[in-house]
Design an enzyme around this catalytic site. Structure first.
Site, PDB file in Angstrom:
ATOM      1  CB  THR A   1      -0.931   0.005   1.224  1.00  0.00           C
ATOM      2  OG1 THR A   1      -1.813  -1.106   1.142  1.00  0.00           O
ATOM      3  CG2 THR A   1      -1.740   1.289   1.298  1.00  0.00           C
TER       4      THR A   1
ATOM      5  CG  HIS B   1      -0.133   0.390  -4.646  1.00  0.00           C
ATOM      6  ND1 HIS B   1       0.012   0.069  -5.976  1.00  0.00           N
ATOM      7  CD2 HIS B   1      -0.365  -0.789  -4.010  1.00  0.00           C
ATOM      8  CE1 HIS B   1      -0.125  -1.228  -6.144  1.00  0.00           C
ATOM      9  NE2 HIS B   1      -0.356  -1.780  -4.952  1.00  0.00           N
TER      10      HIS B   1
END
Length: 352
Positions: A40, A43
């Site tokens: 995460t 990203h």
């Protein structure tokens, strides 16, 4: 205080000074000691379409962490009781903040909340000297859990939650994907008494981590087939259990083609795009397939802590998945290591 911030809607991050957060009612302030990097965070750093759809900069990121309670807000139970919080306690934190009002929350299924907000994604996170979180999300850690193990309870919880969906005692287990969570799942399966634990990937580096974590066999599927490994292990009918951790379509095909009738399959790996599944085989082989997300709040946390407390061998198997450690100031090197693929879990030190 220092904070690693997504300052604008563009690639990159900035380590800058920001005001120390204030503790509101029902909240606690935590001094961050260690923090883990996950996909995460990558990203968000790269600012892909998913990150652009989820974040509203400026925002401090980071959600995997361990720290020390330094302040407790109004309305939070304090005292000497086992379930009460005190300044000085060492804690990890559940990263999903739930609404408490939807049907699932009110029925005790908080991990299925339809209005979940995520620390470090929808609200300021833990790549900072201090972070403020709801007291209900705090998990007090026993002395057996040191800072770097406590920092990876979030991804370890993903592995445990997936493993909780399937029976493993005496079973033959197939795990597709040897990333950090897949390797943790191998350690869990071994600890839970599986007969054979087979982990697949195409990265020799990560397959090496899987072997260290407890895999009976770690298979490079670019060189050998899963069916060949079955024969080598003397398996007669196929795997009883599978955990899909990669999100790769070919991995799901390997599972469906190598599981015995009636097998239990748990899916955690998120695919980039939709892909076809042989539903005829699912039906005729009577597979049970379960999607898994996050952690079961807080049943998963109890299982993690109890297993960690009860077995030094298991603790060290999980620690072996941590391959890189960086100071907070070296965050760029930490992110590059995590993005390289030749790593396990990357942990940043915010204590100093």
């Amino acid at each position: 205080m220092r904070a690693l911030v997504k300052a604008e809607a563009a690639p990159g991050l900035e380590l800058i000074d920001v005001p120390e957060p204030e503790t509101g009612p029902g909240e606690v302030k935590i001094r961050v000691l260690r923090a883990g990097l996950c996909g995460t965070d990558l990203h968000i750093w790269q600012w892909d379409d998913w990150a652009a759809s989820m974040l509203k900069p400026p925002l401090t990121i980071g959600h995997e962490f361990y720290g020390e309670i330094v302040e407790i807000g109004l309305g939070v139970a304090q005292g000497e009781g086992r379930d009460e919080l005190r300044v000085g306690m060492h804690v990890s934190v559940e990263g999903h903040v739930v609404c408490g009002r939807c049907r699932n929350c009110r029925a005790g299924r908080r991990h299925m909340c339809i209005r979940t907000n995520s620390i470090g994604v929808n609200r300021d996170g833990a790549f900072a000297d201090y972070v403020v979180v709801p007291a209900s999300n705090v998990w007090v850690q026993p002395d057996a859990i040191d800072p770097e193990l406590g920092a990876i309870f979030d991804p370890l919880g993903n592995a445990f939650h997936t493993a909780q969906q399937v029976p493993m005692l005496g079973e033959d287990v197939l795990i597709t994907g040897a990333g950090p969570i897949g390797c943790m799942a191998a350690a869990i399966a071994q600890h839970a008494g599986a007969r054979n634990v087979v982990v697949t990937d195409v990265s020799e580096y990560r397959l090496g981590l899987a072997r260290t974590a407890g895999a009976t066999v770690a298979v490079n599927v670019a060189e050998r087939s899963v069916s060949d490994v079955q024969k080598e292990l003397g398996m007669r009918e196929g795997f009883d259990v599978a955990m899909e951790m990669s999100g790769v379509p070919s991995a799901m095909s390997d599972i469906l083609n190598n599981c015995t009738h009636g097998a239990h399959i748990a899916l955690l790996g998120l695919p980039k795009d939709p892909y076809p599944i042989d539903w005829g085989k699912v039906i005729t082989h009577m597979f049970t397939i379960k999607g898994v997300y996050g952690r079961d709040m807080f049943d998963t946390w109890y299982h993690m802590t109890f297993c960690m407390e009860s077995s030094a061998t298991f603790r060290e198997a999980i620690r072996g998945v941590i391959t890189h450690r960086f100071a907070a100031e070296d965050w760029e090197e930490a992110f590059k290591a995590a993005a390289s693929g030749t790593c396990g879990k990357v942990v940043m030190d915010w204590e100093n």
